[in-house]
Motif scaffolding. Structure first.
Motif, PDB file in Angstrom:
ATOM      1  N   SER A  30       0.965  -1.209   0.243  1.00  0.00           N
ATOM      2  CA  SER A  30       0.327   0.126  -0.212  1.00  0.00           C
ATOM      3  C   SER A  30       1.238   1.020  -0.138  1.00  0.00           C
ATOM      4  O   SER A  30       2.199   1.252   0.537  1.00  0.00           O
ATOM      5  CB  SER A  30      -0.855   0.466   1.355  1.00  0.00           C
ATOM      6  N   PRO A  31       0.650   2.455   0.045  1.00  0.00           N
ATOM      7  CA  PRO A  31       1.289   3.880  -0.570  1.00  0.00           C
ATOM      8  C   PRO A  31       1.590   3.923   0.604  1.00  0.00           C
ATOM      9  O   PRO A  31       0.417   3.685   1.635  1.00  0.00           O
ATOM     10  CB  PRO A  31       0.174   4.841  -2.002  1.00  0.00           C
ATOM     11  N   HIS A  32       2.855   5.355   0.994  1.00  0.00           N
ATOM     12  CA  HIS A  32       2.935   5.713   2.075  1.00  0.00           C
ATOM     13  C   HIS A  32       1.998   7.067   2.333  1.00  0.00           C
ATOM     14  O   HIS A  32       1.800   7.191   1.453  1.00  0.00           O
ATOM     15  CB  HIS A  32       4.149   6.411   2.148  1.00  0.00           C
ATOM     16  N   VAL A  33       1.796   7.291   3.692  1.00  0.00           N
ATOM     17  CA  VAL A  33       0.938   8.365   3.823  1.00  0.00           C
ATOM     18  C   VAL A  33       0.905   8.815   4.754  1.00  0.00           C
ATOM     19  O   VAL A  33       2.300   7.949   6.056  1.00  0.00           O
ATOM     20  CB  VAL A  33      -0.723   8.152   4.462  1.00  0.00           C
ATOM     21  N   HIS A  81       6.130  -4.376  11.438  1.00  0.00           N
ATOM     22  CA  HIS A  81       5.110  -4.954  10.363  1.00  0.00           C
ATOM     23  C   HIS A  81       5.840  -5.713   9.617  1.00  0.00           C
ATOM     24  O   HIS A  81       6.853  -6.487   9.564  1.00  0.00           O
ATOM     25  CB  HIS A  81       4.353  -3.822   9.628  1.00  0.00           C
ATOM     26  N   GLY A  82       4.030  -6.310   9.169  1.00  0.00           N
ATOM     27  CA  GLY A  82       4.384  -7.894   7.896  1.00  0.00           C
ATOM     28  C   GLY A  82       4.876  -7.625   6.015  1.00  0.00           C
ATOM     29  O   GLY A  82       5.007  -6.187   6.745  1.00  0.00           O
ATOM     30  N   PHE A  93      -0.017   2.636   4.310  1.00  0.00           N
ATOM     31  CA  PHE A  93      -1.748   3.222   4.779  1.00  0.00           C
ATOM     32  C   PHE A  93      -2.039   1.844   5.324  1.00  0.00           C
ATOM     33  O   PHE A  93      -3.055   2.014   6.473  1.00  0.00           O
ATOM     34  CB  PHE A  93      -2.800   2.695   3.780  1.00  0.00           C
ATOM     35  N   PHE A  94      -1.783   1.192   4.861  1.00  0.00           N
ATOM     36  CA  PHE A  94      -1.864  -0.780   5.487  1.00  0.00           C
ATOM     37  C   PHE A  94      -1.645  -0.078   7.084  1.00  0.00           C
ATOM     38  O   PHE A  94      -2.110  -0.163   8.210  1.00  0.00           O
ATOM     39  CB  PHE A  94      -1.654  -2.088   5.486  1.00  0.00           C
ATOM     40  N   ARG A  97      -3.870   2.249   9.294  1.00  0.00           N
ATOM     41  CA  ARG A  97      -5.002   2.186   9.481  1.00  0.00           C
ATOM     42  C   ARG A  97      -5.488   1.612  10.641  1.00  0.00           C
ATOM     43  O   ARG A  97      -5.883   1.703  11.435  1.00  0.00           O
ATOM     44  CB  ARG A  97      -5.968   2.120   8.415  1.00  0.00           C
ATOM     45  N   TYR A  98      -3.856   0.641  10.472  1.00  0.00           N
ATOM     46  CA  TYR A  98      -4.248  -1.022  11.357  1.00  0.00           C
ATOM     47  C   TYR A  98      -3.783  -0.855  12.275  1.00  0.00           C
ATOM     48  O   TYR A  98      -4.716  -0.569  13.780  1.00  0.00           O
ATOM     49  CB  TYR A  98      -3.957  -1.881  10.950  1.00  0.00           C
ATOM     50  N   LEU A  99      -2.916   0.526  12.851  1.00  0.00           N
ATOM     51  CA  LEU A  99      -2.327   1.101  13.981  1.00  0.00           C
ATOM     52  C   LEU A  99      -3.577   1.553  14.354  1.00  0.00           C
ATOM     53  O   LEU A  99      -2.961   1.914  16.028  1.00  0.00           O
ATOM     54  CB  LEU A  99      -0.983   1.353  14.197  1.00  0.00           C
ATOM     55  N   ASN A 100      -3.629   2.532  13.641  1.00  0.00           N
ATOM     56  CA  ASN A 100      -4.707   3.717  14.711  1.00  0.00           C
ATOM     57  C   ASN A 100      -6.360   2.912  15.695  1.00  0.00           C
ATOM     58  O   ASN A 100      -6.008   3.482  16.679  1.00  0.00           O
ATOM     59  CB  ASN A 100      -5.225   4.737  13.818  1.00  0.00           C
TER      60      ASN A 100
END
Length: 326
Positions: A30-33, A81-82, A93-94, A97-100
């Motif tokens: 996923s892209p960097h955010v 992260h995996g 992005f993944f 979203r997950y850590l939030n």
């Protein structure tokens, strides 16, 4: 007009392609955010990026939940992260979203580690980077007046160093295991101890199939191919203790340097589930002095909580993870 095509020298499909000119193409991810310093609108979690080390380059994204009491001390979660040691990022992005969601649910301060990826940086680079990051976190404990100037205020002000946890999913779960093993031998800065480790669908493998793993396709399985791609010089190959921690001649799992362990697997839809259960049983039988628990999600597939965090299955996993941290 004919298009110029670059020559491929090595590839690990469907993940990565390496070209003769040295460039690397990552085919998934996923892209960097950017971080959310002013709070994520959905969860209220704030995040920011920090540099841990210049050489080697190690950085992290820190997360802080919305606080109702600014004097409260929160568990500290160091997260890996995996992505098979060759994909994804703490800044993707993944991951964000997950850590939030996880930080909001668990009310923990999280440090998501940006480690170097293969094939540009072959293993054990990622293991070393993650150990460096954990030592940096631990260095915030028992700081004197002189050395607290360059420290991270979120850790200094809100971190509870009696409740330091490590975790990761897939390849990050493998990293978490290996960091816990190292912490059983080497001490952390400030006398910090890892209180607990959470391994989410951890990546383990070996030359001999177990359970329902196919004998015919075992060597061609992506789990087998990944290790040769990211750590071609590993002594013992796919039976190296870092990826195959169970069996004769391997370091005792009783040496895991944490007080409690939670292993999460994702049922029959995940090729790694049987290895996760096998690892959990091996820790239980090793004489490990802490608590060890297994949490099995019935369905969802590998890394379902990352790709589909809104599902009921993922929400149950978040709740179990949060209760472990608290």
């Amino acid at each position: 007009m004919a298009s110029s095509t670059k020559e491929v020298t090595k590839e690990l499909l469907p993940l990565v392609r390496v070209y003769k000119d040295g460039s690397v193409e990552r085919l998934l991810g996923s892209p960097h955010v950017p971080p959310s310093p002013d709070q994520d609108p959905e969860t209220g979690v704030s995040s920011k990026d920090v540099t841990i080390s210049q050489n080697p380059p190690v950085s992290a994204r820190l997360y802080l939940p919305k606080l109702t009491n600014h004097d409260q001390k929160l568990p500290i979660l160091v997260y890996f992260h995996g992505g098979g040691f060759c994909l994804e990022s703490a800044f993707s992005f993944f991951s964000q979203r997950y850590l939030n969601r996880l930080v909001s649910e668990s009310q923990a301060v999280a440090v998501s580690v940006e480690y170097r990826l293969a094939p540009e940086h072959l293993l054990p680079a990622a293991y070393e980077d993650c150990w460096t990051a954990l030592q940096w976190v631990a260095s915030h404990h028992k700081t004197g007046d002189d050395d607290s100037i360059n420290k991270e205020p979120w850790l200094l002000n809100y971190g509870d160093f009696q409740r330091v946890f490590i975790s990761g999913d897939s390849g990050g779960g493998n990293i978490a295991h290996n960091i816990a093993m190292r912490a059983g031998i080497e001490s952390l800065n400030g006398g910090v101890k890892i209180f607990g480790a959470v391994l989410l669908q951890p990546y383990f493998w070996g030359s001999e199939p177990i359970g329902s793993e196919s004998i015919e396709d075992h060597e061609k399985n992506l789990s087998n191919l990944i290790w040769g791609f990211v750590y071609p010089s590993a002594p013992g190959g796919i039976d190296n203790a870092m990826v195959n921690p169970v069996g004769p001649g391997k370091p005792s799992l009783a040496k895991l340097g944490c007080s409690k362990l939670l292993v999460c697997v994702a049922g029959k839809e995940d090729d790694l589930s049987e290895r996760g259960v096998w690892y959990y049983n091996a820790v239980k039988e090793s004489g490990f002095g802490g608590e060890v628990d297994l949490f099995e999600s019935e369905r969802g597939g590998h890394a379902f909580h990352i790709f589909r965090p809104e599902t009921e299955n993922a929400k149950c996993l978040f709740k179990r993870f949060a209760s472990f941290l608290n």
